[in-house]
Each structure stands twice: as C-alpha cells, then as structure tokens.
Design a protein around this motif. Structure first.
Motif, mmCIF file in Angstrom:
data_model
loop_
_atom_site.group_PDB
_atom_site.id
_atom_site.type_symbol
_atom_site.label_atom_id
_atom_site.label_comp_id
_atom_site.label_asym_id
_atom_site.label_seq_id
_atom_site.Cartn_x
_atom_site.Cartn_y
_atom_site.Cartn_z
ATOM 1 N N LYS A 71 22.756 -3.877 5.993
ATOM 2 C CA LYS A 71 22.076 -4.630 5.058
ATOM 3 C C LYS A 71 22.365 -4.538 3.715
ATOM 4 N N ALA A 72 22.843 -3.466 3.397
ATOM 5 C CA ALA A 72 23.575 -3.136 1.865
ATOM 6 C C ALA A 72 24.997 -3.940 1.886
ATOM 7 N N HIS A 73 25.572 -3.928 3.073
ATOM 8 C CA HIS A 73 26.867 -4.406 2.995
ATOM 9 C C HIS A 73 26.740 -6.213 2.955
ATOM 10 N N GLY A 74 25.625 -6.873 3.449
ATOM 11 C CA GLY A 74 25.510 -8.055 3.258
ATOM 12 C C GLY A 74 25.073 -8.491 1.663
ATOM 13 N N ARG A 75 23.999 -7.539 1.239
ATOM 14 C CA ARG A 75 23.765 -7.708 -0.148
ATOM 15 C C ARG A 75 24.941 -7.688 -1.205
ATOM 16 N N PHE A 76 25.714 -6.601 -0.968
ATOM 17 C CA PHE A 76 27.021 -6.589 -1.700
ATOM 18 C C PHE A 76 27.841 -7.524 -1.569
ATOM 19 N N THR A 77 28.177 -8.014 -0.626
ATOM 20 C CA THR A 77 29.114 -8.946 -0.229
ATOM 21 C C THR A 77 28.638 -10.415 -0.893
ATOM 22 N N ARG A 78 27.272 -10.563 -1.008
ATOM 23 C CA ARG A 78 26.853 -11.885 -1.595
ATOM 24 C C ARG A 78 26.798 -11.441 -3.158
ATOM 25 N N ALA A 79 26.721 -10.475 -3.654
ATOM 26 C CA ALA A 79 26.981 -10.086 -4.983
ATOM 27 C C ALA A 79 28.525 -10.507 -5.533
ATOM 28 N N PHE A 80 29.465 -10.005 -4.760
ATOM 29 C CA PHE A 80 30.798 -10.421 -5.072
ATOM 30 C C PHE A 80 30.914 -11.971 -4.917
ATOM 31 N N GLU A 81 30.444 -12.724 -3.882
ATOM 32 C CA GLU A 81 30.646 -14.212 -3.649
ATOM 33 C C GLU A 81 30.113 -14.881 -4.815
ATOM 34 N N ASN A 82 28.946 -14.191 -5.266
ATOM 35 C CA ASN A 82 28.200 -15.182 -6.554
ATOM 36 C C ASN A 82 28.562 -14.550 -7.980
ATOM 37 N N ARG A 83 29.575 -13.897 -8.103
ATOM 38 C CA ARG A 83 30.102 -13.379 -9.352
ATOM 39 C C ARG A 83 29.027 -12.424 -9.963
ATOM 40 N N GLU A 84 28.379 -11.803 -9.385
ATOM 41 C CA GLU A 84 27.351 -11.026 -10.117
ATOM 42 C C GLU A 84 27.933 -9.507 -10.099
ATOM 43 N N VAL A 85 29.250 -9.107 -9.981
ATOM 44 C CA VAL A 85 29.799 -8.115 -9.844
ATOM 45 C C VAL A 85 30.647 -7.619 -10.955
#
Length: 227
Positions: A71-85
């Motif tokens: 679950k954390a992997h999915g959230r973090f992956t989306r954060a990278f994709e959405n330029r939130e990192v």
C-alpha cells in the motif's frame, strides 16, 4: 558494504538508504550485484522485502526510497508521478556556467542506434522535463551545482547539464568525457515525501567522498562527508 549501515530514514512504511555509487537498483543482465541482493538485510523485522519506489542510475549515489508494504509503495509511486516529491541533487560539471542559477526546460525523448545504443536527447515532441539549478562553488575549472528537478525523466539531469548549460557532468561516459571506468558525479542529496497523516519523510545523504576528492566542500546546510 552493508546497506543496513546506510539507513537515512526508517519507519513502519518507508525506508530511505544512502545508495552507494556503482550499485544498480535493478538487477543487471550480467548477473552482478544490485539492490535486490541486499533486500533481505533491509527487512528490519518485516516479513516482506522492501521495494524500491523510484530509480537512481548505477553511478548516482544518495537518497533512495523503498516502501515496506504494497500500500505504501502505491502511495509513494503516485506521489512521484504527481510531482509531489521534493528532490535535490548535487553534481559536478566539467566547466563553469556564467550564470549563478536558472531553470532548464527541455523536453526529452529516447533514441537508439545499433552503433551507439540508446540515450536520451532533447526533442520538442518529447516528454516535458524541467530542472532548476544553482551554482554553489568552483574548483579547478569545474563547478558544483545543486539541481532541483520538477520532473523525473531518465537521465534528465545528465542531458540538461550538457544541453542546457553546455557542460556535461564530470565523469559521464555517455554524455560527457568520462571513460568506461569513470563515475558520473551525481548525488541525490535530499528527498522529502509528504504524507497525509504521518509526518513527511525527510532524508539527507552525506556529502560524497568522491566530490570532496575533486576539491569541493559540503555546501552550507548539507550533511557532512561520510566517514
């Protein structure tokens, strides 16, 4: 080399390590070691192996985020994709830009030839790629830069350095003058990932010894060189 001794951040869902230069994230075709060979020692009590969320080039050292559950992997992956990192890199380039900083906005695309293999090139029809940069120091005809990329394209900073600033990253064997045994001097200095409920993931990797050997000191506010 024990990656368990290079942990920068650790909690129940995230792990950030200071990846050493020369160790690839993905398993190479030649069967040599990669991050995968170290995952068992990075479980820290969990049954599952942690999984890398993003990629750093083999030569690039510094902050690498791994998720400790799916679950954390999915959230973090989306954060990278959405330029939130928030990502921050240090680099040494073979030259000194006239300006003290700026923004490079050059779209990138992948090209491949039988003779030279694949590489990334500036292409108006490519994917948007934006990097902010500042010059931190100069030594022996080279400059220490800090990059803050908005996007995360493959080889983005390596291509933006040569095409946007006119100077390649020191040691780059593909886009610069580095040889086959050289090391591209790029370091993932800082990583910040916001989370809804928990405090943000904040990790800072020590200043690389390879950078110090080139005559540069850790910039103000940076983590000191690893002993």
């Amino acid at each position: 080399m024990l990656l368990s001794d290079r942990v920068l951040f650790l909690d129940g869902e995230a792990l950030v390590i200071d990846k050493p230069a020369g160790l690839p994230v993905d398993a190479p075709r030649d069967g040599s070691l990669s991050i995968e060979n170290h995952l068992d020692l990075l479980r820290f009590g969990f049954k599952r192996w942690p999984l890398p969320v993003h990629r750093l080039d083999r030569d690039t050292s510094g902050c690498l985020l791994l998720a400790r559950n799916p679950k954390a992997h999915g959230r973090f992956t989306r954060a990278f994709e959405n330029r939130e990192v928030e990502k921050q890199y240090l680099a040494i380039i073979d030259g000194v830009p006239a300006d003290d900083g700026g923004t490079i906005d050059l779209p990138l695309a992948k090209t491949s030839t039988a003779e030279a293999g694949w590489r990334m090139v500036v292409d108006p029809a490519g994917k948007p790629s934006i990097s902010h940069w500042e010059k931190l120091a100069v030594a022996d005809g080279r400059a220490l830069l800090r990059f803050r990329p908005e996007t995360g394209r493959t080889h983005q900073l390596r291509v933006h350095a040569i095409e946007g600033l006119g100077f390649p990253l020191a040691g780059d064997p593909v886009y610069g003058r580095g040889g086959a045994k050289g090391r591209t001097l790029l370091h993932a200095e800082r990583l910040v990932v916001s989370r809804d409920v928990k405090p943000p993931i904040i990790a800072e990797a020590p200043f690389p010894e390879a950078f110090a050997a080139m005559g540069f000191q850790p910039p103000e506010g940076a983590a000191p060189t690893r002993g």
